[in-house]
Design an enzyme around this catalytic site. Sequence first.
Site, PDB file in Angstrom:
ATOM      1  N   SER A 343       0.844  -1.197   0.000  1.00 32.68           N
ATOM      2  CA  SER A 343       0.000   0.000   0.000  1.00 32.68           C
ATOM      3  C   SER A 343       0.876   1.242   0.000  1.00 32.68           C
ATOM      4  O   SER A 343       2.004   1.237   0.523  1.00 32.68           O
ATOM      5  CB  SER A 343      -0.914   0.012   1.232  1.00 32.68           C
ATOM      6  N   TYR A 370      -1.623  -0.934  10.229  1.00 36.25           N
ATOM      7  CA  TYR A 370      -1.731  -1.224   8.794  1.00 36.25           C
ATOM      8  C   TYR A 370      -0.527  -0.715   7.988  1.00 36.25           C
ATOM      9  O   TYR A 370       0.072  -1.482   7.213  1.00 36.25           O
ATOM     10  CB  TYR A 370      -3.032  -0.649   8.246  1.00 36.25           C
TER      11      TYR A 370
END
Length: 493
Positions: A343, A370
Amino acid sequence: MSTKTLGDIKLRLYYWNCRGRIQSVRYMLEDIAYTHKNIDYKEDFELLATSAELWPTHKADETISGPFHNLPVLHWNDTHTFGQTLTLGQLLARKFDLYGRLTPSIDNEDFLHGYIDGVVSCAYTDIISNVITCIFSNLNFTDKNNPSYRLLRIISNNLKALNNLLKKSSTSFYYDQQEPTIADYFVFEAFTLARDYHEIVLPNEEDRQALIKHEQIMKERPALANYFRARVIIACRNLHKGRLAMEKLLVETSANTNNIRLMECDLCSLESVRTFAKLYNEEEERLDILICNARLSWSSPIMTKDGFNAVIQANYLGHFLLTNLLLDKLKKCRPSRIINVSSELHDSIESINWSDIFTQFRNPHWHGAYPSSKLFQILSTVKLKQDLFAEHVDVFALTPGWLSTSHSRSSAHVISWLAFNLSYPFVRYLKFVFAKTTEIGAHTVVYCAVEPTLEKSNGLYFQNCAIAQPSPLATDQTSVERLWKMSLEAVVL
């Protein structure tokens, strides 16, 4: 078919990276290259996503865009460049005897070519081109006053005509031929494209039976196996959702049920990962592409039974263990690939707290663990690439971008329900305006998985089907080595 008098032939096809009119010719070229050992065939494509920036320059270069300054083009031995789909198909048919053989009922070569070209023209002009027009015009099926609505009937009527004509043949191919001609490749693509587009353009069940049988025969050709015989293993924690995904794949791709397998693998359980890997290594013959794609964005602040932060384990440690347990299978099937879906948020991590690396008790980041989990994916990709490059196992990390998927349930555990309910409509609006669809988000994943030119590529991190630059921390060699050592200890390898 014989091309011995032609000597060695180098063929390079260049086209747009979408399923367009050229697909029939791609099938022909695959079959030709498989049948003729003197053919060196490769293909490349122009990215639609970057066409606004790159295509004006490429269009002006005739070595790329050909005589008509458009795609597709076929380069023949670096000396001739041909354009236009029909022209490419007919050129290949003449050069490689794909117009068929004379038969008792058609004993004149010009007449045979005329019959075959008629089928090709019907498939290409009246079906393939019209279906593509419907797709790009986003045709509303309920608006019968739309001028393009008549295309639906044209497509259906011509499919019925091709079906009835095929039924008259004494063989599986048009005009009593023992092997497929150019007509069969174009009809094959016309029927599958129309079926994949929408049921409304198909004739009734009885008037497509010959085309259905023809499709199955074409799919069984060895040269086309790469298109239709891939075996997909869906490894997931939620078997119910996995079954729904598998059923959708079977419907949308017409794949054989034997080519898709659902297996349980809970990344938040190292025991489950080990059980899956053991079963896979024992029961599956090959592993050509391993795609590690977990996207647990939020988690309540509890540890897994293995003692790790759930986000860290689902997004990183589970895949770390899985990859290492499947390495022997990947090496056996080389050239093979490992794809780690990361990401852009990895760039928000400025430093790593090594004392809290897999528990993240003291993580102050608004996104929780995350971003760290996605940073760890890239760091491990660096190590795998260094270790496996000489083994012909390519390893890539990528970002699919911001996708319009939902994390609402898990987000509500992290922030209060009041804050969640106040922010949710705004986030939904932002996603609607700016986020990618899952289909577009998958483009870079597929690109890294199957793009031929990436074999033995030095590229590490990809975005929008192109090499991108990860954060400096993501490629820091000291961090790479330290994380790898700590990960081995964490999963007991």
